[in-house]
Design a protein around this motif. Structure first.
Motif, short mmCIF file in Angstrom:
data_model
loop_
_atom_site.label_atom_id
_atom_site.label_comp_id
_atom_site.label_asym_id
_atom_site.label_seq_id
_atom_site.Cartn_x
_atom_site.Cartn_y
_atom_site.Cartn_z
N ILE B 223 33.77 -14.60 -22.65
CA ILE B 223 34.65 -13.43 -22.53
C ILE B 223 33.94 -12.14 -22.94
CG2 ILE B 223 36.83 -12.40 -23.30
CD1 ILE B 223 37.54 -14.60 -21.58
N TYR B 280 39.61 -12.20 -36.27
CA TYR B 280 39.96 -11.56 -35.00
C TYR B 280 38.75 -10.98 -34.29
CZ TYR B 280 44.94 -11.96 -35.74
OH TYR B 280 46.19 -12.46 -35.88
N PRO B 282 36.54 -12.27 -32.27
CA PRO B 282 36.51 -12.54 -30.82
C PRO B 282 37.59 -11.77 -30.07
CG PRO B 282 36.51 -14.58 -32.08
CD PRO B 282 36.79 -13.49 -33.04
N ALA B 283 38.71 -11.51 -30.75
CA ALA B 283 39.83 -10.85 -30.06
C ALA B 283 39.48 -9.43 -29.66
CB ALA B 283 41.06 -10.87 -30.95
N PHE B 286 38.34 -9.52 -26.22
CA PHE B 286 39.44 -9.90 -25.32
C PHE B 286 40.34 -8.70 -25.07
CE2 PHE B 286 39.42 -14.42 -27.33
CZ PHE B 286 38.17 -14.60 -26.83
N LEU B 287 40.66 -7.99 -26.16
CA LEU B 287 41.58 -6.87 -26.02
C LEU B 287 40.96 -5.73 -25.23
CD1 LEU B 287 43.37 -6.86 -29.45
CD2 LEU B 287 44.25 -7.54 -27.24
N LEU B 289 38.71 -6.05 -23.00
CA LEU B 289 38.69 -6.52 -21.62
C LEU B 289 40.04 -6.30 -20.95
CD1 LEU B 289 37.28 -8.17 -19.37
CD2 LEU B 289 38.29 -10.19 -20.37
N ILE B 290 41.11 -6.69 -21.65
CA ILE B 290 42.44 -6.56 -21.06
C ILE B 290 42.77 -5.08 -20.84
CG2 ILE B 290 44.91 -6.94 -21.47
CD1 ILE B 290 44.06 -9.57 -22.89
N LEU B 293 40.81 -3.76 -17.90
CA LEU B 293 41.36 -4.27 -16.64
C LEU B 293 42.65 -3.55 -16.29
CD1 LEU B 293 40.66 -8.07 -16.87
CD2 LEU B 293 39.60 -6.40 -15.39
N LEU B 294 43.44 -3.21 -17.33
CA LEU B 294 44.72 -2.55 -17.05
C LEU B 294 44.52 -1.11 -16.62
CD1 LEU B 294 47.13 -3.77 -19.84
CD2 LEU B 294 47.17 -4.31 -17.43
#
Lengths: 304, 304
Positions: B223, B280, B282-283, B286-287, B289-290, B293-294
């Motif tokens: 990720i 957190y 790794p998060a 992820f965040l 990335l999200i 993408l948004l």
């Protein structure tokens, strides 16, 4: 554990995975939404229901319903970016979202018990049955859920709604040009998928009575993918068949493992290697899976 | 944490991630699918390098180079067996992505089968870290930054000063036109797989050297690598580097931040220092990335 007990356990697990596979199949097989984070519904359903039951003591029926509602709501949240994202990007985002949830479950110990998980989750109608008979009752409960979900989903997908979903899968722009609200259709598919996934999570949590973040690794999602790819995408029977086959494979290799001196770690890896190969081989050489999706041909003469 | 330390740590992380993101962005750009097995190719190389240096007693740098070469060939091999066939029969890129997921699962577990899931460390002498402006950096980390930088320069020269680079950019711009100009696109794709996989091995080995080597590592960095590639803009190698830099800084800064000032609302409350739980880490990717993408799925840098 006697054979009968084991068989009951096995069938309950098949039922829970069949629910998850049907839910994933609705998104992937019908709407063409590549969801790599299906395990998030399982996770949310399991945690919502078990936390409500252990912390608030709400009647279990409401716990189950709330688990479905919360998962369904998360399905709605996940469907929001589908309007702007290409399927690859959305797939990566779903994978990331599922990991975020697992990390939250792992790190917010005050709520979820962190790595120790939620323990002694109450079981529905436990007091009515003896220790020996209870699994049988649970099997009945899970089977009932599978049957209801199967027919409900079949009803949905045979309706115009199901045909619209398939149209999105085949040609989204065409579907848009026919005046279909594709965004709303995807949203509905995700919400229904989320609710079914949440139900499976709740059934799982109240059956095993102990859940921890260990149950919700992303690999669960890919097991579900293997199920729908092997069983056949775009039909509910295929999802159930796939769930049964992959579970039989899982269990049988566990039995073989007792006779082959490979060690449980190697055996587990070997099992996943084969799952990986199954995905590769089926997508490459038999993308329709074992049970082929029935293509309905509409006779133009009958449409007047 | 000291600011200098944050900068150094981020540079190390960025060197590692950008080498991995480069290959991912190339494959995504030219073959139009997200290769989920990319980081596992890198891990295959990292394990090979480990074995070469352990079993054959080769110097580490030589083992890494041999491992990178072999993994490059492995990348070509997988393309020949799986992806080329699917490309020529013209399936949707989404199916290629699902196949790559199967490859990821199979490969990760083959690694686990061969090298077991125990963590491994490379034979690197532990030396006292250097002190630069009050920050600590080990010799290894200095080498990682150097190798990362040199690899980038090499990649830039490859892309802009050689006929191969020209041909590759031509294919990326317009495949049909490139074929019409007598560019053998299949040959170029083979070379692209070689370079993507080999560069990944360098990045993956550097991560494993700095921490420890274990089979899950590939999936764990998937990720962040996707995040770096998408943040920078798919198809733009410089974007991949920029994305890796931003992500690395974000990861280090977020965890070092003290949220006290935010929660105290200018002296209204008196919280003790509050930091984000390191669980957190790794998060963060992820965040990001999200969020990317948004709000900006095309990434920061446009394709050239």
């Amino acid at each position: 554990m006697t054979i009968v007990n084991f068989l009951i356990y096995f069938l309950i697990m098949v039922g829970i995975y069949a629910l998850l596979a049907m839910s994933l199949n609705l998104q992937v097989g019908y709407a063409g939404l590549i969801n790599f984070g299906q395990v998030v519904f399982f996770c949310i359903g399991a945690y919502t229901s078990s936390l409500l039951a252990t912390k608030t003591g709400l009647p279990l029926l409401f716990c189950f319903l709330l688990a479905m509602i919360v998962s369904g709501f998360f399905g709605y949240v996940m469907s929001i970016p589908t309007k702007s994202l290409k399927s690859d990007y959305w797939a990566i985002a779903t994978l990331a979202a599922a990991e975020v949830f697992r990390l939250v479950a792992l790190n917010e110990g005050w709520l979820t018990g962190g790595p120790f998980g939620v323990m002694s989750i109450p079981q529905p109608l436990r007091f009515l049955f003896s220790m020996e008979n209870y699994p049988l009752f649970y099997l009945f409960l899970v089977t009932l859920c599978v049957i209801i979900v199967f027919f409900a989903l079949a009803l949905i997908t045979d309706s115009p709604f199901g045909r619209d979903l398939k149209a999105i899968r085949e040609e989204e722009d065409l579907c848009l040009s026919l005046g279909k609200n594709t965004r709303k259709l995807k949203l509905e598919a995700m919400v229904v998928g989320g609710m079914v996934g949440g139900l499976a999570g709740a059934l799982f949590a109240h059956y095993v009575t102990f859940i921890s973040p260990e149950n919700f690794w992303p690999i669960e999602t890919f097991l579900l993918w293997a199920m729908i790819i092997v069983g056949g995408r775009g039909n509910h029977a295929g999802a159930i068949l796939g769930a049964a086959l992959i579970q039989i494979f899982n269990v049988s290799t566990r039995f073989i493992g007792e006779y082959v001196s490979l060690g449980s770690d190697s055996m587990a890896s070997l099992r996943m290697v084969i799952i990986g190969f199954l995905i590769i081989i089926f997508v490459s050489y038999r993308p329709e899976g074992i049970i082929k999706e029935k293509k309905k041909v509409y006779d133009p003469r009958n449409i007047r | 944490m000291e600011i200098v330390q944050i900068i150094i740590n981020s540079l190390i992380r960025a060197s590692e991630l950008s080498l991995l993101a480069l290959g991912l962005t190339m494959v995504f750009d030219i073959l139009k699918f997200a290769n989920f097995a990319h980081t596992d190719y890198a891990l295959l190389g990292a394990f090979l390098a480990y074995s070469f240096s352990q079993a054959l007693g080769l110097p580490l740098i030589v083992s890494v180079m041999i491992a990178a070469g072999l993994t490059g060939l492995f990348g070509i091999g997988i393309d020949k067996v799986l992806y080329k066939r699917l490309r020529t029969i013209g399936v949707q890129p989404v199916s290629l992505m699902i196949v790559s997921m199967g490859v990821e699962i199979a490969l990760r577990n083959i690694l686990r089968l061969i090298w077991s899931s125990e963590t491994k460390t490379y034979p690197i002498a532990v030396v006292k870290p250097l002190e630069i402006l009050g920050a600590r950096i080990t010799m290894l980390q200095l080498e990682i930054i150097t190798v990362g930088f040199l690899s980038m320069v090499a990649f830039h020269i490859l892309l802009h000063k050689t006929t191969f680079g020209k041909a590759l950019r031509a294919i990326s711009d317009n495949r049909a036109l490139a074929s019409a100009c007598a560019i053998d696109s299949e040959k170029m794709i083979r070379w692209m797989w070689f370079i993507a996989s080999a560069y990944g091995v360098i990045g993956g080995t550097m991560i494993a050297m700095e921490h420890v080597l274990y089979p899950r590592l590939g999936f764990n960095i998937l990720i962040p690598v996707f995040c770096a590639a998408i943040l920078g803009g798919i198809g733009n190698p410089y974007g991949a580097v920029l994305g890796a830099l931003i992500l690395a800084f974000a990861e280090n800064v977020v965890l070092a931040l003290d949220l006290k000032w935010l929660l105290n609302l200018g002296g209204l409350f008196h919280f003790e220092s509050i930091q984000i739980n390191t669980g957190y880490k790794p998060a963060v990717s992820f965040l990001i990335l999200i969020l990317v993408l948004l709000f900006k799925p095309t990434g920061l840098l446009r394709k050239e």
